[in-house]
Scaffold this active site. Structure first.
Site, PDB file in Angstrom:
ATOM      1  N   HIS A 390      13.891  24.831  42.255  1.00  0.00           N
ATOM      2  CA  HIS A 390      12.436  24.951  42.203  1.00  0.00           C
ATOM      3  C   HIS A 390      11.808  25.103  43.588  1.00  0.00           C
ATOM      4  O   HIS A 390      10.612  25.390  43.704  1.00  0.00           O
ATOM      5  CB  HIS A 390      11.843  23.727  41.492  1.00  0.00           C
ATOM      6  CG  HIS A 390      10.602  24.035  40.702  1.00  0.00           C
ATOM      7  ND1 HIS A 390       9.964  25.246  40.751  1.00  0.00           N
ATOM      8  CD2 HIS A 390       9.886  23.274  39.829  1.00  0.00           C
ATOM      9  CE1 HIS A 390       8.912  25.229  39.963  1.00  0.00           C
ATOM     10  NE2 HIS A 390       8.833  24.050  39.383  1.00  0.00           N
ATOM     11  N   ASP A 394       9.973  29.950  41.346  1.00  0.00           N
ATOM     12  CA  ASP A 394       8.833  29.410  40.604  1.00  0.00           C
ATOM     13  C   ASP A 394       9.144  29.372  39.108  1.00  0.00           C
ATOM     14  O   ASP A 394       9.954  30.160  38.594  1.00  0.00           O
ATOM     15  CB  ASP A 394       7.593  30.265  40.842  1.00  0.00           C
ATOM     16  CG  ASP A 394       7.129  30.207  42.289  1.00  0.00           C
ATOM     17  OD1 ASP A 394       7.421  29.186  42.946  1.00  0.00           O
ATOM     18  OD2 ASP A 394       6.484  31.169  42.746  1.00  0.00           O
TER      19      ASP A 394
END
Length: 421
Positions: A390, A394
């Protein structure tokens, strides 16, 4: 007789050290030329170190799990025809003067073994070897199998070279125990050091989990059409005999989806803070072996057909399982697939193969009720569990990527279309 020193050779380009994972000899053992002395591991490749000469082992350079530097002393042998430097003829410069006492060895030598009787009271084979510590000669995979079966290795008569316990001995002992009347043998306790491949796996998993903030997306995929196509292709498969599983189709889907989302085919150097998006698509396939989890790599997935992907996958997975895989075949992946096959659950949370940024997990297929808008009908369904780094991926990009995989697998004709630019 003089001392012959077997040093740890260079077992791979750029390798400075290796882990000692198994001894094949004990102090006092007589060895022949080319007999294997020890096994060492570097990265994910295990290498056997043979003896260059015949002789008697007088010293071993470490214990199982120790890290040994390339070029350091591994084994000392008393070998006929050699001087204390391991050369025939005159000793090389710097050798000890005649009559000088040798330096104390780091490990106390074991007294020579006493001759063993032709048949012991316990019924052991004459060629069975028991180490001075009471430890039986056996490979790590054999020890693990014995532990899982609750079998005491000390009670097994090894049928391998030098009394080495092999897999067939464990199977025979297990069969004999099943046929014996009365209560089952009490399972012994045993402490098992985390070494070799298992230690490598532990280190990599800890690194991945501690450094990478994972986001995992689970998506349900209707693979009914894919399964029909796969069955038809297997029914008409070529003479190569390669049976198509779902993995080559998923690999092809990855290639197409990555062509549209190249950020997923990347590695992240989080120390230099640099993301490298790779052009070639090298797909790692998490594979279970007797010694633990390995990740053989199918290289250049972008240039392969589904059958080519299946053939190469079968080759590298087989090499990983039998221990013949090369360093190149076990490194360099840019994205990884993990699957437990029919043992898989409804959903999993795969751990990313550091330093990659994505991993796709395949879960178990099952027939489930599916609402087609008018009624429920049985469909073959499968969940994909995909994890992403992450920090650099995204959630929206991850979701789009997963939805594209779903579309490609639910409409398998798209897998054979030319990759979109």
């Amino acid at each position: 007789m003089g001392r012959y020193v077997v040093k740890l050779p260079d077992v791979g380009e750029g390798i400075a050290e290796a882990e000692l994972v198994e001894w094949m000899v004990e102090v006092g053992d007589a060895v022949r030329e080319d007999d294997v002395l020890a096994s060492v591991m570097t990265d994910k490749a295990t290498v056997e170190i043979p003896s260059s000469v015949a002789g008697v082992v007088t010293w071993r350079g470490g214990e199982i799990g120790d890290i040994v530097a390339i070029g350091s002393d591994l084994v000392h042998l008393d070998a006929p025809g050699f001087d204390d430097t391991g050369r025939k003829g005159a000793p090389e410069q710097g050798a000890a003067e005649p009559g000088a006492q040798p330096s104390p060895a780091p490990q106390s030598p074991t007294p020579p073994k006493e001759p063993k009787p032709a048949q012991s009271e316990a019924g052991e084979r004459p060629d069975q070897v028991r180490l001075s510590t009471g430890r039986v000669l056996a490979a790590p995979s054999v020890r693990r199998r014995a532990l899982e079966a609750g079998i005491d290795l000390a009670r097994i008569a090894g049928s391998g070279p030098g009394g080495r316990v092999v897999h067939a001995d464990i199977e025979k002992a297990a069969q004999n125990r099943r046929t014996e009347p009365g209560q089952a043998e009490e399972r012994p306790n045993e402490e098992v050091r985390v070494i070799g491949l298992r230690r490598k796996i532990s280190e990599r998993m800890s690194l991945s989990w501690s450094r990478i903030p994972h986001i995992t997306i689970v998506e349900e995929v209707d693979v009914s059409a894919l399964e029909r196509l796969r069955g038809d292709m297997n029914a008409r498969r070529k003479a190569d005999g390669i049976k198509l599983t779902v993995l080559p189709f998923l690999m092809r889907a990855l290639v197409i989806a990555i062509g549209e989302r190249p950020a997923l085919n990347a590695t992240f150097d989080d120390e230099a803070n640099v993301v490298t998006q790779w052009g070639p698509i090298h797909i790692g396939i998490a594979t279970q072996t007797d010694t633990g989890l390995t990740v053989p790599v199918v290289r250049h997935g972008e240039s392969r057909s589904i059958r080519s992907l299946a053939t190469e996958l079968a080759r590298v997975a087989s090499a990983a399982r039998d221990g013949s895989a090369t360093r190149e075949e076990l490194t360099g992946s840019t994205i990884t697939i993990t699957s437990l096959g029919p043992l898989g659950a409804l959903a999993t949370t795969p751990i990313i193969n550091h330093p990659e940024v994505a991993i796709v997990g395949v879960n178990r297929m099952s027939v489930r009720p599916y609402w087609n808008g008018n009624a429920f009908e049985p469909r073959m369904m499968m969940n994909l569990s995909s994890s992403f780094d992450h920090r650099v991926i995204d959630g929206w990009i991850a979701a789009v990527f997963v939805q594209r995989l779903k579309q490609l697998l639910e409409t398998p004709a798209l897998l054979f279309a030319e990759m979109e630019k």
